[in-house]
Design a protein around this motif. Structure first.
Motif, short mmCIF file in Angstrom:
data_model
loop_
_atom_site.label_atom_id
_atom_site.label_comp_id
_atom_site.label_asym_id
_atom_site.label_seq_id
_atom_site.Cartn_x
_atom_site.Cartn_y
_atom_site.Cartn_z
N SER A 87 26.19 83.87 18.38
CA SER A 87 25.09 83.05 18.87
C SER A 87 25.06 83.14 20.39
N ASN A 122 22.15 77.87 19.88
CA ASN A 122 22.51 78.36 18.55
C ASN A 122 21.62 79.49 18.06
N ALA A 123 20.77 80.01 18.95
CA ALA A 123 19.88 81.11 18.54
C ALA A 123 20.68 82.40 18.48
N TRP A 124 20.17 83.37 17.70
CA TRP A 124 20.75 84.71 17.70
C TRP A 124 20.12 85.51 18.83
N TRP B 271 22.98 87.55 11.25
CA TRP B 271 22.54 87.91 12.60
C TRP B 271 21.69 89.16 12.63
#
Lengths: 261, 282
Positions: A87, A122-124, B271
């Motif tokens: 993240s 918390n974003a990718w 991801w």
């Protein structure tokens, strides 16, 4: 202080990329290295970072000779190079694995706020825009508080507006801890905007051609006549650096030595 | 879909879409995959029922189903399934461990690759069934030779997958690890392993597929239990329904185990930024 003493690099394929580059850079100084393609800018930066070893000469930080990546030297690449499986917050904390978890979390949170991405913790990485990703890369390089931060054309892949925004942002962040910044660029505007000194290099083999001190107070105004003046000086130096008929300052110095003898 | 969409907009979109249709599409999407096999089965059933075929060599679904029920009732079916499953599990485990270790060594270390890889590639060129006589001589006709054959089948795709994946890890990402002065083990744990994970999962799934293939070959070479034995038994006693029943069970078990791998690894691969994401893969 970072001292470069006659740093040279010849690649195994025989390309002489960098020749006898010397400079002394004080803590907290901002240096821009500018020059045409193939003048060894990136080679020099990689030698300072310890990613590649110079084939001649030495790089010393304070008393330590740099032959491998060093804790006090950070680097920001042209691409963000974020780890896609972590993240945003974990990417920023990547270099802090020695710290206990809560100290790390606190530093990361502060850095996220500082680069304006608190809502992206918390974003990718794939969910970020180019400018946001590069800001994460800047935060990742800055949180371990390096003494020297190297930047290898860090904004060249961004649009003009984002680039200016990030340049201002970088100065802001620099003011927090005042590390030494060494910025490789081919954007004259960027060099004059950020640097205390601009080192102009000339190609084949890459070497130092001219040094221009930018005596302008910060914050600098891109529209002031002084700013234009310095830009013109750097541009002229760049033009002359690509002209084969002009002897460079080092050759002149060598000639002087010869005469002295 | 990215999280850049403001929350407000997102809830609006959800409200705008009728809840019933969302629920329906959630049910319909996996059912789409069943459409083709079910209509084929129904068609064949109908053809036999209407008398277009006597269904002796190709038994209709009801007969196959009856055979499965009969086998299940006698307790035979669960015994055969358990035997085959345990062979596949043992062979798969062995093959994965060996393939991962050797693949990692020759992917990470150039000298090992030059020493090891040519031999492994030459062995790979041998059709694996060719090992059967040798394995029987060496390991006997019981479980060991069967598990060894399955392990050989699983080994190669896993080995190739791991080696290829480590070999092609982006140098730029590795440089990030170098800049932060990761030690060798930390480099493997924090950079190389996560980077090769997607390719590794694919290698595992290919390996598992080959494991199912080789368990049949292994059970053909003289077994008294297992789904492969059911096939041979059905052939020798002229019971096509039993053969088709075993084939159907193979299909179900193969698909289920593959789905389990996918399910187990999905959280580790969230991801990924790939074409297939969010397109409802089965």
């Amino acid at each position: 202080m970072l001292a470069l003493d006659r740093v040279g690099k010849t690649y195994p394929n025989g390309v002489h990329a960098l020749s006898r580059f010397s400079a002394e850079i004080k803590l907290g100084e901002i240096i821009a290295i500018i020059g045409g393609s193939g003048c060894g800018k990136s080679t020099l930066l990689r030698a300072i970072a310890g990613l590649d070893r110079a084939t001649s000469g030495t790089v010393t930080l304070d008393a330590a000779t740099i032959t491998a990546p060093h804790a006090k030297i950070g680097i920001i690449f042209q691409e963000p190079r974020l780890l896609p499986w972590l993240s945003v917050a974990d990417n920023i904390g990547f270099g802090l694995s020695d710290l206990p978890a809560d100290a790390r979390r606190e530093k990361v949170t502060r850095a996220l706020v500082r680069v304006g991405l608190a809502d992206k913790a918390n974003a990718w990485p794939r969910e970020l825009s180019g400018g946001q990703a590069q800001r994460v890369a800047i935060a990742r390089a800055l949180v371990p508080q390096p003494e020297v931060l190297l930047l290898d054309e860090p904004f060249s892949a961004l649009d003009a507006f984002t680039r200016r925004d990030l340049q201002d942002h970088l100065l802001d962040l620099w003011a927090d801890t005042r590390p030494t910044l060494i910025l490789v660029t081919h954007d004259v505007d960027e060099a004059v905007m950020l640097a205390d000194r601009v080192l102009v290099m000339r190609p084949r083999p890459g070497r130092l051609f001219e040094e221009i001190a930018i005596n302008l107070a910060r914050p600098r105004d891109r529209n002031s006549p002084h700013f234009d003046n310095f830009k013109r000086r750097v541009l002229t130096a760049l033009d002359r650096s690509l002209d084969r008929n002009v002897p460079d300052s080092e050759a002149a110095a060598n000639a002087g030595e010869a005469m002295w003898w | 879909m990215t999280i850049e969409v403001p929350v407000l907009e997102q809830t609006n979109a959800d409200v705008a879409r009728p809840v019933a249709s969302v629920r329906l599409s959630r049910l319909v999407r996996p059912a789409l995959g069943l459409l083709l096999p079910l209509s084929l089965a129904l068609g064949w059933e109908l053809a036999v029922w209407l008398g277009y075929s006597n269904g002796r060599l190709v038994p209709p679904p009801t007969k196959v189903f009856a055979t499965i029920v009969e086998l299940a009732k006698s307790g035979e079916l669960s015994r055969h399934i358990a035997t085959t499953l345990s062979r596949v599990a043992a062979g798969f485990a062995l093959g994965v461990v060996a393939g991962t270790l050797l693949g990692a060594v020759s992917g990470y270390w150039g000298l090992a690759r030059r020493l090891l890889d040519p031999t492994v590639q030459a062995l790979r060129a041998i059709p694996s069934i060719a090992w059967v006589p040798l394995f029987i001589l060496w390991l006997g006709i019981f479980e060991t030779s069967k598990v060894a054959l399955i392990a050989v089948g699983v080994f190669f795709p896993v080995y190739l997958g791991v080696m290829g994946a480590i070999h092609s890890v982006d140098r730029k990402i590795v440089e990030v690890g170098r800049i932060f002065r990761l030690s060798g083990p930390a480099m493997i744990r924090r950079i190389l392993l996560p980077a090769v994970l997607p390719a590794y999962v694919v290698a595992l799934r290919v390996g598992l597929g080959l494991g199912w293939m080789f368990v049949v070959a292994a059970e053909f070479m003289g077994a008294s239990e297992g789904l492969g034995y059911l096939l041979i038994d059905g052939q020798q006693l002229g019971k096509p329904a039993q053969i088709v029943a075993a084939i159907v069970i193979f299909a179900i078990l193969g698909k289920t185990t593959d789905w389990l791998i996918e399910l187990a690894t999905a959280p580790l691969l969230r991801w990924q930024d790939a074409f297939g994401r969010g397109r409802g893969a089965a």
